[in-house]
Motif scaffolding. Structure first.
Motif, PDB file in Angstrom:
ATOM      1  N   ILE A 111      40.429  39.482  36.866  1.00 12.04           N
ATOM      2  CA  ILE A 111      41.259  38.951  37.948  1.00 12.04           C
ATOM      3  C   ILE A 111      40.420  38.810  39.208  1.00 12.04           C
ATOM      4  O   ILE A 111      39.746  39.769  39.623  1.00 12.04           O
TER       5      ILE A 111
ATOM      6  N   ASP B 153      40.618  38.458  42.933  1.00 13.05           N
ATOM      7  CA  ASP B 153      41.550  38.665  44.050  1.00 13.05           C
ATOM      8  C   ASP B 153      40.822  38.346  45.353  1.00 13.05           C
ATOM      9  O   ASP B 153      40.148  39.203  45.938  1.00 13.05           O
TER      10      ASP B 153
ATOM     11  N   ARG C  30      43.508  40.000  48.575  1.00 14.75           N
ATOM     12  CA  ARG C  30      43.589  41.427  48.860  1.00 14.75           C
ATOM     13  C   ARG C  30      44.815  41.759  49.707  1.00 14.75           C
ATOM     14  O   ARG C  30      44.732  42.459  50.719  1.00 14.75           O
TER      15      ARG C  30
ATOM     16  N   SER D  80      49.251  39.935  46.279  1.00 17.40           N
ATOM     17  CA  SER D  80      48.281  39.809  45.185  1.00 17.40           C
ATOM     18  C   SER D  80      48.264  41.068  44.330  1.00 17.40           C
ATOM     19  O   SER D  80      48.154  40.998  43.105  1.00 17.40           O
ATOM     20  N   ARG D  81      48.390  42.225  44.965  1.00 23.24           N
ATOM     21  CA  ARG D  81      48.425  43.468  44.194  1.00 23.24           C
ATOM     22  C   ARG D  81      49.680  43.557  43.330  1.00 23.24           C
ATOM     23  O   ARG D  81      49.661  44.123  42.235  1.00 23.24           O
TER      24      ARG D  81
ATOM     25  N   ILE E  45      48.902  41.494  40.307  1.00 23.53           N
ATOM     26  CA  ILE E  45      47.945  42.199  39.447  1.00 23.53           C
ATOM     27  C   ILE E  45      48.644  43.309  38.674  1.00 23.53           C
ATOM     28  O   ILE E  45      48.352  43.550  37.490  1.00 23.53           O
ATOM     29  N   SER E  46      49.598  43.977  39.330  1.00 23.96           N
ATOM     30  CA  SER E  46      50.314  45.062  38.655  1.00 23.96           C
ATOM     31  C   SER E  46      51.123  44.553  37.468  1.00 23.96           C
ATOM     32  O   SER E  46      51.343  45.282  36.495  1.00 23.96           O
TER      33      SER E  46
ATOM     34  N   PHE F 190      50.098  42.263  35.392  1.00 22.65           N
ATOM     35  CA  PHE F 190      49.146  42.167  34.282  1.00 22.65           C
ATOM     36  C   PHE F 190      48.760  43.548  33.770  1.00 22.65           C
ATOM     37  O   PHE F 190      48.656  43.763  32.559  1.00 22.65           O
ATOM     38  N   THR F 191      48.516  44.475  34.682  1.00 21.45           N
ATOM     39  CA  THR F 191      48.098  45.811  34.245  1.00 21.45           C
ATOM     40  C   THR F 191      49.212  46.549  33.523  1.00 21.45           C
ATOM     41  O   THR F 191      48.953  47.369  32.633  1.00 21.45           O
TER      42      THR F 191
ATOM     43  N   VAL G 154      43.179  44.406  31.864  1.00 31.13           N
ATOM     44  CA  VAL G 154      42.344  43.998  32.998  1.00 31.13           C
ATOM     45  C   VAL G 154      41.027  44.762  32.922  1.00 31.13           C
ATOM     46  O   VAL G 154      40.989  45.980  33.091  1.00 31.13           O
TER      47      VAL G 154
ATOM     48  N   LEU H 252      38.277  43.751  38.437  1.00 26.37           N
ATOM     49  CA  LEU H 252      38.765  43.007  39.587  1.00 26.37           C
ATOM     50  C   LEU H 252      37.565  42.559  40.396  1.00 26.37           C
ATOM     51  O   LEU H 252      36.753  43.394  40.819  1.00 26.37           O
TER      52      LEU H 252
ATOM     53  N   ILE I 165      43.262  34.469  42.211  1.00 25.86           N
ATOM     54  CA  ILE I 165      44.252  34.479  43.299  1.00 25.86           C
ATOM     55  C   ILE I 165      43.546  33.994  44.561  1.00 25.86           C
ATOM     56  O   ILE I 165      42.582  34.620  45.005  1.00 25.86           O
TER      57      ILE I 165
END
Length: 375
Positions: free
Chosen positions: A51, A53, A56, A60-61, A64-65, A67-68, A75, A78, A100
């Motif tokens: 990913i 990013d 930041r 965006s987090r 990402i969460s 996907f994780t 993942v 990053l 992202i």
């Protein structure tokens, strides 16, 4: 009927005299079924992704969460720029990358459309297609949740905004299955032809009774073995060139890497397959037994556990270490890397070194065992 029954009993007695044939007939299918029943799956899980990013932000987090937290994606890293993605895709350490962009969170907050870039490795078209579908669904669900949350916060449905994922597929833009299947078939054909031919090398002489005549000639053991394997090596290289021409010119699969590197890696692979065939000939007493041993104990497991048909990442964790013992695994990675990714030895050297070590080991074991059987 009486004569048929006596003939059947005679065959049973012959099988009982050779316990190895008995084990091949009954034990090998059970062992293969036990392993392949777990390994032979088309489900796509634990897809390794990177990913990017560049924002930041909290938004965006949150993405990402998603996907994780998913059991479909894993993942692996990053990073902050697309340039950092190249090594992961080229080496096969990641199948996909999700980028992202900057001001992603601000764009969502202001209700502007934002774009996500998805880069995928198309060298395994089937798995990539499925993984892209999973990623698109995950992002679509996330976008729908954003719209609903925004609407609830505003007290009404909010128009505009949203996420616009842009998908790019590297190495195989049209995701054509023949692009990743044919290099694997190239490796499989070389294995079948050369291993089967060389497995008959010593067995045939022993079976027809000419092995004793060869033993009284001035030829040394190594000269005899080399003289038997060299023609099959030539045949293997001729087959490799014919198959390569058909793949490139008939099926239009691009050869993006070095032809000479492909030739060199094929030579190392032939060292492995010929050594394997010779080893099989030293543990077999008849040509039929050599053929059955080659098929049941070596070629079939190699085909299914090499990553040629089923992705290794989707196999159970206790089976995945076994795939490191499969030389076909390394050659398939090398072929797809040269054909589709155009990478060189600087990227493929781990697979090349493992393939060379496997070839030297099996050929040495075969030569040592042949020397005892030929004496």
């Amino acid at each position: 009927m009486r004569r048929i029954l006596f003939m059947m009993w005679k065959e049973v007695l012959e099988l009982r005299q050779d316990p190895r044939i008995f084990s091949i007939i009954f034990i090998a299918p059970v062992v293969q079924l036990s392993i392949l029943g777990y390994a032979a799956t088309t489900d796509v899980t634990n897809v390794p992704i990177v990913i990017v990013d560049a924002d930041r932000s909290t938004a965006s987090r949150a993405l990402i969460s998603r996907f994780t937290a998913s059991n479909i994606f894993k993942v692996v890293d990053l990073v902050s720029s697309m340039q950092d993605v190249d090594p992961y895709i080229a080496k096969g350490e990641a199948w996909m990358a999700v980028a992202i962009p900057p001001q992603y969170g601000e764009g969502l907050h202001r209700g502007r459309p934002v774009q996500l870039q998805i880069v995928a490795d198309g060298s395994d078209a089937s798995s990539t297609n499925i993984a892209l579908g999973y990623a698109s669904n995950l992002i679509a669900d996330y976008a729908q949740d954003l719209v609903q949350n925004t609407a609830r916060a505003a007290g009404a449905h909010s128009g505009g905004g949203g996420i616009d994922p842009r998908v790019r597929v590297w190495f195989n833009p049209r995701i054509e299955s023949r692009y990743f299947m044919l290099p694997g078939i190239f490796a499989l054909l070389l294995l079948v032809v050369t291993a089967n031919l060389s497995s008959m090398a010593v067995v045939r002489e022993r079976e027809v009774g000419t092995l004793e005549q060869l033993n009284v000639t001035p030829l040394s053991r190594l000269e005899l073995i080399f003289g038997k394997l060299a023609p099959y090596a030539v045949i293997g290289m001729i087959d490799a060139m014919i198959v390569l021409l058909v793949i490139v010119f008939w099926f239009q699969v691009p050869l993006r890497g070095s032809f000479w590197l492909l030739l060199g890696m094929s030579s190392i692979y032939l060292l492995t397959t010929l050594g394997l065939g010779l080893f099989i000939s030293t543990i077999s007493n008849t040509q039929q037994q050599a053929m059955m041993t080659s098929t049941f104990f070596f070629m079939t497991p190699m085909m299914y556990l090499s990553g040629f048909v089923f992705p290794i990442e989707n196999m159970p964790s206790w089976i995945q270490p076994l795939t490191f013992l499969i030389p076909l695994r390394y050659f398939v990675i090398i072929l797809r890397g040269i054909f589709l990714k155009g990478v060189g030895l600087e990227t493929l050297w781990p697979q090349a070194l493992a393939l060379l070590a496997w070839g030297v080991a099996i050929l040495t074991a075969a030569v040592l065992r042949s020397s005892k059987r030929l004496a």
